[in-house]
Scaffold this motif. Structure first.
Motif, short mmCIF file in Angstrom:
data_model
loop_
_atom_site.label_atom_id
_atom_site.label_comp_id
_atom_site.label_asym_id
_atom_site.label_seq_id
_atom_site.Cartn_x
_atom_site.Cartn_y
_atom_site.Cartn_z
N SER A 195 36.50 74.98 78.40
CA SER A 195 35.07 74.79 78.60
C SER A 195 34.61 75.64 79.76
CB SER A 195 34.78 73.32 78.91
OG SER A 195 35.16 72.50 77.83
N THR A 196 33.33 75.96 79.78
CA THR A 196 32.75 76.68 80.91
C THR A 196 31.73 75.77 81.58
OG1 THR A 196 31.08 77.72 79.52
CG2 THR A 196 33.12 78.95 79.89
N TYR A 197 31.45 76.03 82.84
CA TYR A 197 30.59 75.17 83.64
C TYR A 197 29.56 76.02 84.35
CZ TYR A 197 34.55 72.17 82.76
OH TYR A 197 35.55 71.46 82.13
N ARG A 198 28.40 75.42 84.66
CA ARG A 198 27.33 76.14 85.34
C ARG A 198 26.42 75.15 86.05
NH1 ARG A 198 22.34 79.83 83.66
NH2 ARG A 198 21.52 77.96 82.73
N ILE A 199 25.97 75.50 87.23
CA ILE A 199 25.01 74.68 87.98
C ILE A 199 23.63 75.26 87.68
CG2 ILE A 199 24.26 73.94 90.26
CD1 ILE A 199 27.22 74.41 91.16
N ARG A 248 13.97 65.76 79.55
CA ARG A 248 14.40 65.03 78.36
C ARG A 248 15.89 64.72 78.31
NH1 ARG A 248 12.55 68.57 73.61
NH2 ARG A 248 13.39 70.13 74.99
N ALA A 249 16.70 65.42 79.06
CA ALA A 249 18.16 65.26 78.97
C ALA A 249 18.65 64.05 79.76
CB ALA A 249 18.85 66.52 79.49
N ARG A 284 21.50 70.10 87.84
CA ARG A 284 22.42 69.48 86.89
C ARG A 284 23.64 70.37 86.72
NH1 ARG A 284 19.51 70.59 81.05
NH2 ARG A 284 19.81 72.84 81.10
N LEU A 285 24.67 69.81 86.12
CA LEU A 285 25.88 70.56 85.84
C LEU A 285 26.00 70.68 84.32
CD1 LEU A 285 28.32 71.82 87.24
CD2 LEU A 285 29.50 69.67 86.95
N GLU A 286 26.00 71.92 83.82
CA GLU A 286 26.12 72.17 82.38
C GLU A 286 27.58 72.38 82.03
OE1 GLU A 286 23.87 75.59 81.23
OE2 GLU A 286 21.97 74.74 81.92
N ILE A 287 28.02 71.73 80.96
CA ILE A 287 29.38 71.89 80.47
C ILE A 287 29.26 72.45 79.06
CG2 ILE A 287 31.56 70.75 79.93
CD1 ILE A 287 30.44 68.43 81.83
N SER A 288 29.72 73.65 78.85
CA SER A 288 29.72 74.27 77.53
C SER A 288 31.11 74.04 76.94
CB SER A 288 29.40 75.75 77.65
OG SER A 288 29.31 76.33 76.37
N LEU A 291 26.70 71.76 74.31
CA LEU A 291 26.28 71.68 75.71
C LEU A 291 26.22 70.22 76.14
CD1 LEU A 291 25.31 73.42 78.11
CD2 LEU A 291 22.99 72.96 77.34
N LEU A 292 27.00 69.87 77.14
CA LEU A 292 27.02 68.53 77.72
C LEU A 292 26.46 68.64 79.13
CD1 LEU A 292 30.67 67.64 76.69
CD2 LEU A 292 28.58 67.11 75.43
#
Length: 100
Positions: free
Chosen positions: A8-12, A19-20, A35-39, A49-50
């Motif tokens: 997985s990849t991550y991004r701030i 809405r999320a 937020r922290l995105e988890i692909s 996308l989590l």
């Protein structure tokens, strides 16, 4: 024939809308909040996308360990241009480092 599992990849990033919801605490992530995105890898050519809010209880040790297994250092986690150098992004990076 099997396929190779990708990490997985991550991004701030900043939330573009309100809405999320956080995958851990289920709280709504408001517009503009960090937020922290988890692909997450699903199958070849497919990701989902989590999202996680950046509350201290939502950035836990297993998540930090997963992020550090990909990037080795929390400073290498990609940060959205709008948040680059912000105090909030730095707080998230420190939280990942401490728990990892």
């Amino acid at each position: 024939q099997g396929f190779k599992q990708e990490k997985s990849t991550y991004r701030i990033s900043a939330a573009p809308s309100g809405r999320a919801r956080c995958r851990r605490c289920r709280a709504v992530i408001g517009k503009g909040e960090t937020r922290l995105e988890i692909s997450a890898f699903v199958r070849p050519g497919r990701y989902t996308l989590l999202l996680r809010c950046t509350a201290p209880s939502c950035i836990d040790a297993p998540l930090s360990a997963a992020i550090l297994s990909v990037y080795k250092h929390a400073d290498r986690v990609p940060v959205e241009a709008a948040l680059e150098g912000s105090a909030e992004a730095n707080r998230v990076v420190r939280a990942i480092t401490v728990l990892g």
